[in-house]
Structures are given as C-alpha cells and as structure tokens.
Design a protein around this motif. Structure first.
Motif, PDB file in Angstrom:
ATOM      1  N   LEU A 289     -62.599  26.849  22.126  1.00 55.37           N
ATOM      2  CA  LEU A 289     -62.962  27.486  23.391  1.00 55.37           C
ATOM      3  C   LEU A 289     -62.631  26.589  24.581  1.00 55.37           C
ATOM      4  N   SER A 290     -62.872  25.307  24.441  1.00 58.20           N
ATOM      5  CA  SER A 290     -62.614  24.370  25.542  1.00 58.20           C
ATOM      6  C   SER A 290     -61.123  24.148  25.764  1.00 58.20           C
ATOM      7  N   GLY A 291     -60.356  24.246  24.669  1.00 56.34           N
ATOM      8  CA  GLY A 291     -58.922  23.988  24.774  1.00 56.34           C
ATOM      9  C   GLY A 291     -58.067  25.218  24.891  1.00 56.34           C
ATOM     10  N   GLY A 292     -58.680  26.362  25.075  1.00 53.50           N
ATOM     11  CA  GLY A 292     -57.914  27.602  25.173  1.00 53.50           C
ATOM     12  C   GLY A 292     -57.171  27.924  23.898  1.00 53.50           C
ATOM     13  N   GLY A 293     -57.830  27.694  22.767  1.00 50.55           N
ATOM     14  CA  GLY A 293     -57.158  27.820  21.479  1.00 50.55           C
ATOM     15  C   GLY A 293     -57.006  29.224  20.937  1.00 50.55           C
ATOM     16  N   PHE A 294     -57.688  30.205  21.527  1.00 46.89           N
ATOM     17  CA  PHE A 294     -57.588  31.572  21.040  1.00 46.89           C
ATOM     18  C   PHE A 294     -56.565  32.338  21.868  1.00 46.89           C
ATOM     19  N   ALA A 295     -55.501  32.768  21.210  1.00 46.48           N
ATOM     20  CA  ALA A 295     -54.405  33.433  21.923  1.00 46.48           C
ATOM     21  C   ALA A 295     -54.737  34.874  22.290  1.00 46.48           C
ATOM     22  N   THR A 296     -55.721  35.478  21.631  1.00 44.45           N
ATOM     23  CA  THR A 296     -56.154  36.845  21.943  1.00 44.45           C
ATOM     24  C   THR A 296     -57.673  36.829  22.090  1.00 44.45           C
ATOM     25  N   ASN A 297     -58.242  37.983  22.446  1.00 44.47           N
ATOM     26  CA  ASN A 297     -59.696  38.041  22.615  1.00 44.47           C
ATOM     27  C   ASN A 297     -60.418  38.471  21.337  1.00 44.47           C
ATOM     28  N   THR A 298     -59.739  38.373  20.197  1.00 44.18           N
ATOM     29  CA  THR A 298     -60.336  38.744  18.907  1.00 44.18           C
ATOM     30  C   THR A 298     -60.148  37.602  17.917  1.00 44.18           C
ATOM     31  N   VAL A 299     -61.208  37.261  17.181  1.00 45.34           N
ATOM     32  CA  VAL A 299     -61.146  36.169  16.210  1.00 45.34           C
ATOM     33  C   VAL A 299     -61.669  36.663  14.862  1.00 45.34           C
ATOM     34  N   LEU A 300     -60.846  36.541  13.837  1.00 47.35           N
ATOM     35  CA  LEU A 300     -61.261  36.822  12.458  1.00 47.35           C
ATOM     36  C   LEU A 300     -61.484  35.485  11.765  1.00 47.35           C
ATOM     37  N   CYS A 301     -62.699  35.230  11.327  1.00 46.37           N
ATOM     38  CA  CYS A 301     -63.019  33.978  10.660  1.00 46.37           C
ATOM     39  C   CYS A 301     -62.797  34.099   9.159  1.00 46.37           C
ATOM     40  N   SER A 302     -62.449  32.990   8.540  1.00 44.70           N
ATOM     41  CA  SER A 302     -62.177  32.974   7.110  1.00 44.70           C
ATOM     42  C   SER A 302     -63.395  33.356   6.294  1.00 44.70           C
ATOM     43  N   ASN A 303     -64.594  33.021   6.790  1.00 38.59           N
ATOM     44  CA  ASN A 303     -65.819  33.463   6.115  1.00 38.59           C
ATOM     45  C   ASN A 303     -66.927  33.615   7.149  1.00 38.59           C
ATOM     46  N   ASP A 304     -68.005  34.259   6.750  1.00 40.07           N
ATOM     47  CA  ASP A 304     -69.104  34.547   7.662  1.00 40.07           C
ATOM     48  C   ASP A 304     -69.797  33.285   8.164  1.00 40.07           C
ATOM     49  N   ARG A 305     -69.882  32.254   7.330  1.00 43.52           N
ATOM     50  CA  ARG A 305     -70.593  31.051   7.738  1.00 43.52           C
ATOM     51  C   ARG A 305     -69.844  30.327   8.865  1.00 43.52           C
ATOM     52  N   LEU A 306     -68.518  30.315   8.811  1.00 46.18           N
ATOM     53  CA  LEU A 306     -67.742  29.788   9.939  1.00 46.18           C
ATOM     54  C   LEU A 306     -67.979  30.637  11.184  1.00 46.18           C
ATOM     55  N   ALA A 307     -68.048  31.957  10.981  1.00 42.22           N
ATOM     56  CA  ALA A 307     -68.267  32.863  12.113  1.00 42.22           C
ATOM     57  C   ALA A 307     -69.624  32.603  12.759  1.00 42.22           C
ATOM     58  N   ILE A 308     -70.651  32.299  11.967  1.00 41.57           N
ATOM     59  CA  ILE A 308     -71.973  32.007  12.513  1.00 41.57           C
ATOM     60  C   ILE A 308     -71.911  30.765  13.398  1.00 41.57           C
ATOM     61  N   GLY A 309     -71.184  29.742  12.957  1.00 41.64           N
ATOM     62  CA  GLY A 309     -71.004  28.548  13.784  1.00 41.64           C
ATOM     63  C   GLY A 309     -70.254  28.853  15.061  1.00 41.64           C
ATOM     64  N   LEU A 310     -69.223  29.693  14.965  1.00 40.22           N
ATOM     65  CA  LEU A 310     -68.448  30.054  16.153  1.00 40.22           C
ATOM     66  C   LEU A 310     -69.311  30.843  17.143  1.00 40.22           C
ATOM     67  N   LEU A 311     -70.158  31.746  16.642  1.00 36.95           N
ATOM     68  CA  LEU A 311     -71.043  32.503  17.527  1.00 36.95           C
ATOM     69  C   LEU A 311     -71.971  31.571  18.304  1.00 36.95           C
ATOM     70  N   THR A 312     -72.455  30.527  17.642  1.00 39.58           N
ATOM     71  CA  THR A 312     -73.315  29.561  18.331  1.00 39.58           C
ATOM     72  C   THR A 312     -72.540  28.819  19.416  1.00 39.58           C
ATOM     73  N   ALA A 313     -71.290  28.436  19.107  1.00 37.76           N
ATOM     74  CA  ALA A 313     -70.455  27.769  20.113  1.00 37.76           C
ATOM     75  C   ALA A 313     -70.235  28.686  21.318  1.00 37.76           C
ATOM     76  N   CYS A 314     -70.005  29.965  21.058  1.00 34.16           N
ATOM     77  CA  CYS A 314     -69.815  30.924  22.151  1.00 34.16           C
ATOM     78  C   CYS A 314     -71.072  31.013  23.016  1.00 34.16           C
ATOM     79  N   TYR A 315     -72.234  31.069  22.377  1.00 36.63           N
ATOM     80  CA  TYR A 315     -73.491  31.132  23.126  1.00 36.63           C
ATOM     81  C   TYR A 315     -73.675  29.889  23.991  1.00 36.63           C
TER      82      TYR A 315
END
Length: 341
Positions: free
Chosen positions: A239-265
């Motif tokens: 998020l800080s480095g502009g690493g997402f090229a689109t506004n949609t992110v598919l995570c490899s598993n749900d647990r990674l997604a939970i961590g990403l949601l916390t980073a977004c918050y």
C-alpha cells in the motif's frame, strides 16, 4: 518365474509346499523362521513372483482400532477444521482417532510416522507437508500402513489422494472478480509453507491469460505459518509503495487476506463494494473466521465435509479389503460472496 497364478497367501503356501502358518510367520518377521525355511520361502517368492497384500497381512495381526490423523500445522484453522470433521467420521465408524501435527517440521513428520508404525494403527489419514516432506520416508510408511493422503499429494503414494481442486478454486474466483470489476492482482508469500499456494499462483496466471488480462503478482517476504502477520507487513509495504496495479486484490489464502485487511484499516484504505471504497479484497479457503472480518471476506471455500467424507471412506474401504488402484479425487470449491469484494 512360473506362469502359475498366485493370488493369496494360501495359494502361495500350497504351491511352495510350506505350511500357511510358517509363511505368515515369515511375512510378519523373516528372522522368526529358520534360515533354511527362509531360503525356501524366498526362492519360492522369486519363482512365483508373489507379493503379499501388506494390508491384509496387517489386518491378520489383530491391529488396534486406532486411526492416525496427521496434519502439517494444527494451529491453522483450516487444518483444525478438517481434522475435526475427519475425527468425527472416524469415531462414528467405531474407531479411535489419534491426531498428530508436525508444525511444519519435516523431521517431526518422520518421527510421527515412526510412532504410528509402532502403534500398528488400522490406517492413517495423512496431510503431508508436501515438497518439504521426506518422500522416501512417506513411501516406506505407505508400504506398511494403509494410508490415504489428503490436502497435499506426494507423487502417487498411499492408497490415493483426496483434496480440493486448487486450480478450479483460483480460476473460478478470478473469473468472478474480472466480471464484476477491475481484474485482480495476486497477493502471495514468496516462499509459501503450503505447496497448494504454487498451484493457485499458476492457476491465476493461466486464468488471467485466458481472460485477456495482464497478471500482476505481489510476492511478499515471509516464511512459516504466521500468515496474518506476513499479510499485514506485506500489505503495508504494498500500500505504501503503490504495489497494487488495480483496485482488486486476490490473496493466495484467507489468512493472508486477513492480514491485508488489517493493513488497509491501519492506513485508512476503505475495502468493499460501496462507491466510497477504493479496494476490493478476496481470499481463498473458506477460513472458519472469514465471515467475521471487517468487512466480511469474499472467498472460495473448501468443501470440508466432502473432503473428509471421501478420505475416510477410501481408507475404510481399504481396511475392509476393498482397495482399488491408486486414484486422485479433487473436489471443487464454492464461491462465497461477501462485502469485501
């Protein structure tokens, strides 16, 4: 080698002229018979090209009613849930489950298999570490104990394999995300602990090519099973480095997604499908807690009941003497739509 057909131990004993109890004693422990008898039996084995059904031999040893269940990391909610459903089915069948976790350690996995051999279980349901596993140790174990592999396959070992269709998982949810918004980036660990992560990455790349989109893979640093922490750190960096090229992110598993949601918050990035949201996030696995994230996580879920049912049924068919040729059964996941994407 003779052309005479030898199918059972009784046939072998008759053809070789050695008593059935002596033959059985040899197969249980070759050193338990006299040297001259052992040589006669071994010569007959070569002559008739006979190999005993090791599972039938084991059943004649009056084995315990124990069934071993081995998972890579019991603290992972997926493995806790699949182990729970398998345990219940084993109990319902009148057996006693013995549950083991190697916690990501290949050496501990081998020690567990050695322990199980000494326990003489009726059979074992094994979710191996995968690429980190000692293949030769698993092969030797499967030659001794009726074993069905689940979740992660290692060649064609054991009686068969039952697991989820990870290619279908990723292809299906990628298709959904492409149809409902910008095509997804793929958020993964650079060195994943579970080999299914590699299958999902390849499935994502293949799906994006088929759908005519450019793939974008974000591989974050981190090893082991602390997926939420790895997703949190990697999410902050992306998020800080502009690493997402689109506004949609598919995570490899749900647990990674939970961590990403916390980073977004923590960075004030709103996630969801509403007009004021700037990012969609989806996961994979059907994590038991994914319903309770904020926002609730869109995911594609394992069919826990089907995987456990087919794995247990395959094992008990073999225990009952009805095993067939090795086969792989991969069960499709089902899409669960929630507010995150």
């Amino acid at each position: 080698m003779t052309h005479q057909t030898i199918r059972t131990m009784e046939d072998f004993a008759t053809a070789s002229g050695i008593s059935r109890p002596t033959v059985s004693k040899y197969f249980n422990d070759p050193d338990s018979v006299r040297n001259s008898t052992r040589k006669r039996i071994e010569a007959a084995l070569k002559k008739y090209d006979y190999r005993p059904n090791i599972y039938a031999v084991n059943q004649n040893r009056k084995l315990t009613r124990n069934v071993g269940i081995v998972v890579p990391f019991l603290a992972d909610p997926f493995f806790a849930e699949i182990a729970r459903t398998i345990e219940q089915r084993v109990i319902d069948a009148g057996y006693r489950p013995s549950l083991f976790s190697c916690y990501g350690d290949p050496r501990l996995e081998v020690e567990i298999l050695e322990t199980l051999v000494s326990m003489k279980p009726a059979g074992v349901l094994l979710a191996p570490l995968g690429r980190a596993s000692d293949r030769d140790a698993i092969s030797r174990f499967c030659d001794t104990v009726p074993t069905v592999l689940f979740d992660s396959s290692v060649d064609e070992l054991g009686l068969g394999f039952v697991g989820s269709d990870n290619f279908q998982f990723t292809s299906h949810i990628t298709d959904y995300l492409c149809r409902t918004g910008e095509p997804p980036c793929f958020f993964e660990m650079k060195t994943p602990a579970n080999p299914n992560a590699h299958r999902r990455r390849h499935a994502y790349l293949d799906a994006m090519e088929r759908f005519g989109h450019t793939p974008h893979v974000i591989s974050v640093e981190g090893e082991g099973w602390a997926f939420e922490e790895i997703g949190l750190r990697g999410g902050h960096a992306a998020l800080s480095g502009g690493g997402f090229a689109t506004n949609t992110v598919l995570c490899s598993n749900d647990r990674l997604a939970i961590g990403l949601l916390t980073a977004c918050y923590e960075q004030g990035v709103r996630v969801g499908r509403k007009p004021d949201c700037v990012l969609r996030v989806a996961g994979q696995d059907g994590h038991p807690h994914s319903r309770y994230t904020c926002p609730p996580l869109t995911t594609i879920s394992h069919d826990y009941n089907a995987v456990s049912q087919h794995a247990v049924e395959s094992l008990f068919q073999a225990i009952d003497g009805n095993s067939g040729p090795w086969r792989s059964l991969r069960i499709e996941g089902h899409l669960i739509l929630r507010d995150s994407a």
